[in-house]
Scaffold this motif. Sequence first.
Motif, PDB file in Angstrom:
ATOM      1  N   ALA A 129      -9.914  14.241   1.250  1.00  0.00           N
ATOM      2  CA  ALA A 129      -8.482  14.065   0.996  1.00  0.00           C
ATOM      3  C   ALA A 129      -7.988  12.721   1.533  1.00  0.00           C
ATOM      4  CB  ALA A 129      -7.700  15.208   1.622  1.00  0.00           C
ATOM      5  N   GLY A 130      -8.508  12.302   2.700  1.00  0.00           N
ATOM      6  CA  GLY A 130      -8.093  11.032   3.276  1.00  0.00           C
ATOM      7  C   GLY A 130      -8.502   9.853   2.410  1.00  0.00           C
ATOM      8  N   GLY A 131      -9.712   9.896   1.848  1.00  0.00           N
ATOM      9  CA  GLY A 131     -10.145   8.834   0.951  1.00  0.00           C
ATOM     10  C   GLY A 131      -9.318   8.787  -0.318  1.00  0.00           C
ATOM     11  N   ALA A 132      -8.997   9.967  -0.878  1.00  0.00           N
ATOM     12  CA  ALA A 132      -8.132  10.020  -2.054  1.00  0.00           C
ATOM     13  C   ALA A 132      -6.729   9.513  -1.730  1.00  0.00           C
ATOM     14  CB  ALA A 132      -8.068  11.452  -2.586  1.00  0.00           C
ATOM     15  N   PHE A 133      -6.260   9.828  -0.518  1.00  0.00           N
ATOM     16  CA  PHE A 133      -4.954   9.343  -0.053  1.00  0.00           C
ATOM     17  C   PHE A 133      -4.941   7.815  -0.015  1.00  0.00           C
ATOM     18  CE2 PHE A 133      -2.291   8.243   3.745  1.00  0.00           C
ATOM     19  CZ  PHE A 133      -1.062   8.657   3.259  1.00  0.00           C
ATOM     20  N   GLY A 134      -6.044   7.206   0.465  1.00  0.00           N
ATOM     21  CA  GLY A 134      -6.135   5.755   0.490  1.00  0.00           C
ATOM     22  C   GLY A 134      -6.126   5.157  -0.898  1.00  0.00           C
ATOM     23  N   ALA A 135      -6.775   5.824  -1.862  1.00  0.00           N
ATOM     24  CA  ALA A 135      -6.755   5.346  -3.243  1.00  0.00           C
ATOM     25  C   ALA A 135      -5.353   5.467  -3.841  1.00  0.00           C
ATOM     26  CB  ALA A 135      -7.754   6.134  -4.074  1.00  0.00           C
ATOM     27  N   ALA A 136      -4.671   6.558  -3.529  1.00  0.00           N
ATOM     28  CA  ALA A 136      -3.324   6.770  -4.067  1.00  0.00           C
ATOM     29  C   ALA A 136      -2.340   5.720  -3.559  1.00  0.00           C
ATOM     30  CB  ALA A 136      -2.833   8.175  -3.700  1.00  0.00           C
ATOM     31  N   LEU A 137      -2.415   5.426  -2.261  1.00  0.00           N
ATOM     32  CA  LEU A 137      -1.500   4.442  -1.663  1.00  0.00           C
ATOM     33  C   LEU A 137      -1.925   3.010  -1.930  1.00  0.00           C
ATOM     34  CD1 LEU A 137      -0.776   5.830   1.923  1.00  0.00           C
ATOM     35  CD2 LEU A 137       0.680   5.968  -0.086  1.00  0.00           C
ATOM     36  N   SER A 184     -10.231   0.317  -5.933  1.00  0.00           N
ATOM     37  CA  SER A 184      -9.969  -0.972  -6.561  1.00  0.00           C
ATOM     38  C   SER A 184     -11.207  -1.499  -7.282  1.00  0.00           C
ATOM     39  CB  SER A 184      -9.501  -1.978  -5.509  1.00  0.00           C
ATOM     40  OG  SER A 184      -8.240  -1.626  -4.987  1.00  0.00           O
ATOM     41  N   ALA A 185     -12.370  -1.347  -6.651  1.00  0.00           N
ATOM     42  CA  ALA A 185     -13.611  -1.786  -7.286  1.00  0.00           C
ATOM     43  C   ALA A 185     -13.845  -1.033  -8.591  1.00  0.00           C
ATOM     44  CB  ALA A 185     -14.780  -1.585  -6.337  1.00  0.00           C
ATOM     45  N   TYR A 186     -13.636   0.265  -8.577  1.00  0.00           N
ATOM     46  CA  TYR A 186     -13.813   1.091  -9.776  1.00  0.00           C
ATOM     47  C   TYR A 186     -12.810   0.701 -10.862  1.00  0.00           C
ATOM     48  CZ  TYR A 186     -13.410   5.329 -12.662  1.00  0.00           C
ATOM     49  OH  TYR A 186     -13.332   6.215 -13.706  1.00  0.00           O
ATOM     50  N   ALA A 187     -11.535   0.566 -10.483  1.00  0.00           N
ATOM     51  CA  ALA A 187     -10.503   0.239 -11.461  1.00  0.00           C
ATOM     52  C   ALA A 187     -10.703  -1.157 -12.047  1.00  0.00           C
ATOM     53  CB  ALA A 187      -9.121   0.347 -10.812  1.00  0.00           C
ATOM     54  N   GLY A 188     -11.278  -2.067 -11.257  1.00  0.00           N
ATOM     55  CA  GLY A 188     -11.519  -3.413 -11.755  1.00  0.00           C
ATOM     56  C   GLY A 188     -12.433  -3.434 -12.963  1.00  0.00           C
ATOM     57  N   LYS A 189     -13.335  -2.472 -13.044  1.00  0.00           N
ATOM     58  CA  LYS A 189     -14.234  -2.345 -14.195  1.00  0.00           C
ATOM     59  C   LYS A 189     -13.684  -1.386 -15.244  1.00  0.00           C
ATOM     60  CE  LYS A 189     -17.902  -4.858 -12.988  1.00  0.00           C
ATOM     61  NZ  LYS A 189     -18.474  -5.926 -13.829  1.00  0.00           N
ATOM     62  N   LYS A 190     -13.139  -0.272 -14.801  1.00  0.00           N
ATOM     63  CA  LYS A 190     -12.726   0.789 -15.708  1.00  0.00           C
ATOM     64  C   LYS A 190     -11.367   0.532 -16.348  1.00  0.00           C
ATOM     65  CE  LYS A 190     -13.163   5.120 -17.295  1.00  0.00           C
ATOM     66  NZ  LYS A 190     -14.250   5.570 -18.173  1.00  0.00           N
ATOM     67  N   TYR A 191     -10.446  -0.029 -15.591  1.00  0.00           N
ATOM     68  CA  TYR A 191      -9.073  -0.186 -16.074  1.00  0.00           C
ATOM     69  C   TYR A 191      -8.550  -1.613 -15.851  1.00  0.00           C
ATOM     70  CZ  TYR A 191      -9.218   4.930 -15.897  1.00  0.00           C
ATOM     71  OH  TYR A 191      -9.560   6.242 -16.064  1.00  0.00           O
ATOM     72  N   ILE A 208      -6.425  -5.080  -3.169  1.00  0.00           N
ATOM     73  CA  ILE A 208      -6.287  -3.952  -2.240  1.00  0.00           C
ATOM     74  C   ILE A 208      -4.820  -3.622  -1.951  1.00  0.00           C
ATOM     75  CG2 ILE A 208      -8.536  -4.362  -1.170  1.00  0.00           C
ATOM     76  CD1 ILE A 208      -7.031  -5.624   1.209  1.00  0.00           C
ATOM     77  N   LEU A 209      -3.894  -4.332  -2.620  1.00  0.00           N
ATOM     78  CA  LEU A 209      -2.472  -4.028  -2.473  1.00  0.00           C
ATOM     79  C   LEU A 209      -2.026  -2.964  -3.466  1.00  0.00           C
ATOM     80  CD1 LEU A 209      -2.970  -7.136  -1.631  1.00  0.00           C
ATOM     81  CD2 LEU A 209      -0.515  -7.391  -1.917  1.00  0.00           C
ATOM     82  N   TYR A 210      -2.833  -2.713  -4.479  1.00  0.00           N
ATOM     83  CA  TYR A 210      -2.417  -1.902  -5.623  1.00  0.00           C
ATOM     84  C   TYR A 210      -2.511  -0.410  -5.301  1.00  0.00           C
ATOM     85  CZ  TYR A 210      -1.803  -0.890 -10.619  1.00  0.00           C
ATOM     86  OH  TYR A 210      -1.320  -0.470 -11.835  1.00  0.00           O
ATOM     87  N   ALA A 211      -1.436   0.314  -5.535  1.00  0.00           N
ATOM     88  CA  ALA A 211      -1.413   1.773  -5.353  1.00  0.00           C
ATOM     89  C   ALA A 211      -1.739   2.443  -6.686  1.00  0.00           C
ATOM     90  CB  ALA A 211      -0.049   2.226  -4.847  1.00  0.00           C
ATOM     91  N   PHE A 212      -2.728   3.321  -6.692  1.00  0.00           N
ATOM     92  CA  PHE A 212      -3.184   3.923  -7.936  1.00  0.00           C
ATOM     93  C   PHE A 212      -2.520   5.264  -8.251  1.00  0.00           C
ATOM     94  CE2 PHE A 212      -6.548   0.941  -6.842  1.00  0.00           C
ATOM     95  CZ  PHE A 212      -6.671   0.267  -8.049  1.00  0.00           C
ATOM     96  N   GLY A 213      -1.634   5.721  -7.392  1.00  0.00           N
ATOM     97  CA  GLY A 213      -0.845   6.899  -7.707  1.00  0.00           C
ATOM     98  C   GLY A 213      -1.662   8.164  -7.849  1.00  0.00           C
ATOM     99  N   THR A 214      -1.586   8.792  -9.011  1.00  0.00           N
ATOM    100  CA  THR A 214      -2.156  10.128  -9.177  1.00  0.00           C
ATOM    101  C   THR A 214      -3.239  10.182 -10.248  1.00  0.00           C
ATOM    102  OG1 THR A 214      -0.416  10.706 -10.761  1.00  0.00           O
ATOM    103  CG2 THR A 214      -0.006  11.210  -8.435  1.00  0.00           C
ATOM    104  N   LYS A 215      -3.858   9.078 -10.596  1.00  0.00           N
ATOM    105  CA  LYS A 215      -4.891   9.086 -11.637  1.00  0.00           C
ATOM    106  C   LYS A 215      -6.130   9.800 -11.097  1.00  0.00           C
ATOM    107  CE  LYS A 215      -6.353   6.033 -15.344  1.00  0.00           C
ATOM    108  NZ  LYS A 215      -5.604   6.832 -16.321  1.00  0.00           N
ATOM    109  N   PRO A 216      -6.511  10.940 -11.681  1.00  0.00           N
ATOM    110  CA  PRO A 216      -7.517  11.799 -11.059  1.00  0.00           C
ATOM    111  C   PRO A 216      -8.871  11.143 -10.823  1.00  0.00           C
ATOM    112  CG  PRO A 216      -6.320  13.018 -12.737  1.00  0.00           C
ATOM    113  CD  PRO A 216      -5.899  11.578 -12.863  1.00  0.00           C
ATOM    114  N   ASP A 217      -9.387  10.378 -11.793  1.00  0.00           N
ATOM    115  CA  ASP A 217     -10.719   9.809 -11.596  1.00  0.00           C
ATOM    116  C   ASP A 217     -10.724   8.766 -10.489  1.00  0.00           C
ATOM    117  OD1 ASP A 217      -9.157   8.200 -13.275  1.00  0.00           O
ATOM    118  OD2 ASP A 217     -10.895   7.292 -14.244  1.00  0.00           O
ATOM    119  N   GLY A 255     -11.954   7.503  -4.586  1.00  0.00           N
ATOM    120  CA  GLY A 255     -11.491   7.352  -3.211  1.00  0.00           C
ATOM    121  C   GLY A 255     -11.971   8.471  -2.320  1.00  0.00           C
ATOM    122  N   ALA A 256     -11.936   9.701  -2.836  1.00  0.00           N
ATOM    123  CA  ALA A 256     -12.378  10.853  -2.050  1.00  0.00           C
ATOM    124  C   ALA A 256     -13.850  10.743  -1.687  1.00  0.00           C
ATOM    125  CB  ALA A 256     -12.116  12.139  -2.832  1.00  0.00           C
TER     126      ALA A 256
END
Length: 364
Positions: A27-35, A100-107, A123-132, A137-138
Amino acid sequence: MSDILLQVPILDMPWEDFALLFITALAGGAFGAALGALPAFIFTGFVVFLGEGINILQTEIEGVAPGIGANELGAGITGVIGFGAITGPHIAFAGGVAASAYAGKKYPEMEPDGWDYHFGKNILYAFGTKPDILAVGAIFGALGMLITRFANELIVIDGTAATDFVAVSVFATAFIARPVFGYPIVGKPSGSGYLDMSPFEREEPRAAADGGEVPLEHQGRLATEPWLPHQYRWSGVTAIGLIGGILGGYIYIQTGSIFMGYAISAMSLLFLNLGVEKIPVTHHITLIGAVGAVVFLPEYSPVIALLAAGVFGAFSGLLGELTQRLFYSHSGTHVDPPAMAIAIAMLFVALLSVAGILPNAGYL
């Protein structure tokens, strides 16, 4: 079943406690991805500031309220939350970096206007609630927790952790993310080598490695991307290292808190995240500066300890710059120079302590 069978091998931890930690790290890793990685780390600073502040306050009131045990008021805030599974950099920040690394390739289409580097470094970008992205992050948050826990048990010198394995985990997970998501582990430098930042100063564009067309994701990118465009010259890094080290050392001398300076530095990054130009990044500097005061204060005067803190801070700042030139500037994702600097500096402190050159190993 016996208690032994219910223990996690190596960690000597009950399975239920391990499951609690592992699920929370997910959950903490997913929280970091969300923020976003940097906002999550700024939260680390606020939480550690709160915990250290409460502990400092407690030392002032112990005589007034003797029934309160040492550090009971701030128990769990710094260690369990700030550096733990909620906002620990090896979990929340690491999860955000991997996202961020994943999104740089995927999105790549998500890249905001005005971002000049590869999106995988944002690393400033907040990814919100995108499940993948949250799932990435998790996974990396849990991986960061595992690396830290196992390293602290297995890699010891004279019964003490060999270095700061929270810091090691931060950059280890970032390096792992590179090949997992299709980035070069280090990258190929332009100019005269890995330490050469002149291609950035000339605004030299990225070229194709084989002489063909530049891939779409690299079109318009600079050949060399320094971690901080306003903080990469050796003279400036040395200057801010001396200043930040002295401030971190002074905070320790006056309060007894090694991590308060680190927390203040981390909180200051809120302004960088909000777009204030040229805010320096100093948490690796103030932390190692405080360690310099810790290891010199028992044997020497506070003035000598303060000067040592400045030297330690400058050393850590220069380590951060060296590692960013080697490992950040030439690939497409964030690998954290402050974490690398802290890990290397604390390894030196541990080794010098074991050798009897330093009287202690700081916070290790």
